[in-house]
Design an enzyme around this catalytic site. Structure first.
Site, PDB file in Angstrom:
ATOM      1  N   ASP A  10       0.861  -1.168   0.000  1.00 22.01           N
ATOM      2  CA  ASP A  10       0.000   0.000   0.000  1.00 22.01           C
ATOM      3  C   ASP A  10       0.914   1.241   0.000  1.00 22.01           C
ATOM      4  OD1 ASP A  10      -2.315   1.686   0.476  1.00 22.01           O
ATOM      5  OD2 ASP A  10      -1.558   1.870   2.534  1.00 22.01           O
ATOM      6  N   ASP A  12      -0.248   5.180   0.684  1.00 19.97           N
ATOM      7  CA  ASP A  12      -0.525   6.246   1.658  1.00 19.97           C
ATOM      8  C   ASP A  12      -0.655   5.665   3.057  1.00 19.97           C
ATOM      9  OD1 ASP A  12      -0.621   8.426  -0.218  1.00 19.97           O
ATOM     10  OD2 ASP A  12      -2.430   7.471  -0.984  1.00 19.97           O
ATOM     11  N   GLY A  53     -10.072   7.224  -1.933  1.00 22.83           N
ATOM     12  CA  GLY A  53     -10.118   7.916  -3.224  1.00 22.83           C
ATOM     13  C   GLY A  53     -10.448   9.379  -3.016  1.00 22.83           C
ATOM     14  N   GLY A  54      -9.631  10.250  -3.572  1.00 20.97           N
ATOM     15  CA  GLY A  54      -9.805  11.682  -3.346  1.00 20.97           C
ATOM     16  C   GLY A  54     -11.107  12.234  -3.912  1.00 20.97           C
ATOM     17  N   LYS A  55     -11.488  11.804  -5.096  1.00 23.46           N
ATOM     18  CA  LYS A  55     -12.730  12.311  -5.704  1.00 23.46           C
ATOM     19  C   LYS A  55     -13.934  11.801  -4.910  1.00 23.46           C
ATOM     20  CE  LYS A  55     -11.616  10.664  -9.894  1.00 23.46           C
ATOM     21  NZ  LYS A  55     -10.205  10.234  -9.724  1.00 23.46           N
ATOM     22  N   GLU A  56     -13.858  10.543  -4.512  1.00 25.73           N
ATOM     23  CA  GLU A  56     -14.938   9.941  -3.717  1.00 25.73           C
ATOM     24  C   GLU A  56     -15.040  10.644  -2.358  1.00 25.73           C
ATOM     25  OE1 GLU A  56     -12.522   8.393  -5.344  1.00 25.73           O
ATOM     26  OE2 GLU A  56     -13.381   6.798  -6.566  1.00 25.73           O
ATOM     27  N   ARG A  57     -13.898  11.019  -1.799  1.00 25.12           N
ATOM     28  CA  ARG A  57     -13.861  11.706  -0.495  1.00 25.12           C
ATOM     29  C   ARG A  57     -14.549  13.070  -0.602  1.00 25.12           C
ATOM     30  NH1 ARG A  57      -8.201  10.980   1.044  1.00 25.12           N
ATOM     31  NH2 ARG A  57      -8.971   8.863   1.331  1.00 25.12           N
ATOM     32  N   HIS A  79      -9.759  17.883  -8.293  1.00 28.68           N
ATOM     33  CA  HIS A  79      -8.862  16.789  -7.894  1.00 28.68           C
ATOM     34  C   HIS A  79      -7.581  16.806  -8.729  1.00 28.68           C
ATOM     35  CE1 HIS A  79      -7.435  12.566  -7.479  1.00 28.68           C
ATOM     36  NE2 HIS A  79      -7.659  12.867  -6.224  1.00 28.68           N
ATOM     37  N   LYS A  82      -5.518  19.394  -7.192  1.00 28.74           N
ATOM     38  CA  LYS A  82      -5.002  18.842  -5.920  1.00 28.74           C
ATOM     39  C   LYS A  82      -3.788  17.948  -6.179  1.00 28.74           C
ATOM     40  CE  LYS A  82      -4.740  15.091  -3.198  1.00 28.74           C
ATOM     41  NZ  LYS A  82      -4.551  13.665  -3.476  1.00 28.74           N
ATOM     42  N   ASP A 180      -1.944  -0.118   6.117  1.00 28.29           N
ATOM     43  CA  ASP A 180      -1.948   0.719   7.322  1.00 28.29           C
ATOM     44  C   ASP A 180      -3.343   1.009   7.861  1.00 28.29           C
ATOM     45  OD1 ASP A 180      -2.515   2.546   5.058  1.00 28.29           O
ATOM     46  OD2 ASP A 180      -2.584   4.026   6.669  1.00 28.29           O
TER      47      ASP A 180
END
Ligand code: XBP
Ligand code: MG
Length: 251
Positions: A10, A12, A53-57, A79, A82, A180
């Site tokens: 993984d 992040d 997922g950034g867009k989903e967030r 995004h 970003k 993590d």
């Protein structure tokens, strides 16, 4: 029982603590630049990490009333900005690798273990971390970089792990994953792989029941022993080495 052939990483929170000082800051820069009246503080971002997922967030934060509504195209454009900010933050060298990551990667690579990445993050964000934190040679040393929207269902779905081993031609029972978060662990579990978890401030309270090893970090030989949180195989560990991952496969 199978020999260890493949380690999937993984990104992040596992390779590096990128969320609080990397992704979160980059989202806030993009919001600010677009004149959007929203900043994600450290605690709020911790809640939002439940959504991968950034867009989903962003969509999730909109749906719960944290941000004004906007169409998908606007979310995707924000995004993209970003991601550019994130790349700059990583290029500044702000986010070091977590303890033991490079050591274990090197040990496994020298031993001929197949190495890959399975992440929810965007390929461009992953590339920045490899280039600036790991080193460019790792673009060739990882046999697969499975990232972002390449599978429609992000973690906790197992798809990104299934995709990675399909690409590599290895089986789940020859593979161990390093994660993590509970979303990451669920993804690995449902892909029927063994899993080692290194926790961080955002994930320390997550439920990792059933994981094969949960530790504070991978540790370094010259440092104090790592904190071992969940160790069902009763491994004797000062820092996590390849032999421990092999022992988990044989357990
Ligand atoms: C973590 C994620 C990602 C990052 C942000 O991925 O959920 O969404 O927070 O990255 P992992 P993007 O732990 O699987 O590496 O904005 O590029 O989605
Ligand atoms: Mg993670």
């Amino acid at each position: 029982m199978a020999e260890l052939k493949c380690i999937l990483w993984d990104v992040d929170g596992t390779l590096a603590d990128t969320e609080r000082d990397g992704h979160r800051v980059a989202f806030n820069m993009a919001f600010d630049e677009a004149g959007i009246d929203r900043q994600w503080d450290v605690a709020t971002y911790g809640e939002l990490l439940a959504v991968t997922g950034g867009k989903e967030r962003m969509r999730f934060d909109i749906d719960r009333g944290g941000m004004a509504d906007m169409p998908f195209e606007k979310i995707a454009a924000l995004h993209a900005r970003k991601t550019i900010h994130y790349q700059s933050l990583i290029a500044e060298g702000r986010i070091p690798l977590r303890p033991g990551v490079l050591r274990l990667l090197e040990e496994a690579y020298q031993a001929g273990i197949t190495l890959g990445v399975s992440t929810t993050t965007t390929p461009a964000a992953l590339d920045a971390l490899i280039e600036h934190s790991l080193g460019k040679e790792w673009f060739d040393r990882f046999a697969v970089l499975a990232a972002g929207d390449i599978v429609p269902a992000k973690k906790p779905a197992p798809d990104i792990y299934n995709y990675a081993i399909e690409q590599l031609g290895v089986s789940a029972d020859e593979t161990i994953a390093l994660e993590d978060s509970s979303n990451g662990w669920k993804s690995v579990r449902d892909a029927n792989m063994k899993c080692v978890v290194t926790i961080n401030d955002y994930t320390a309270a997550h439920d990792f029941s059933g994981a094969d090893l949960v530790v504070s970090d991978l540790g370094e030989p010259e440092n104090e022993a790592i904190n071992v949180i969940q160790n069902p195989n009763k491994l004797d560990i000062h820092h996590v080495e390849l032999k421990h991952l092999q022992a988990i496969m044989h357990a």
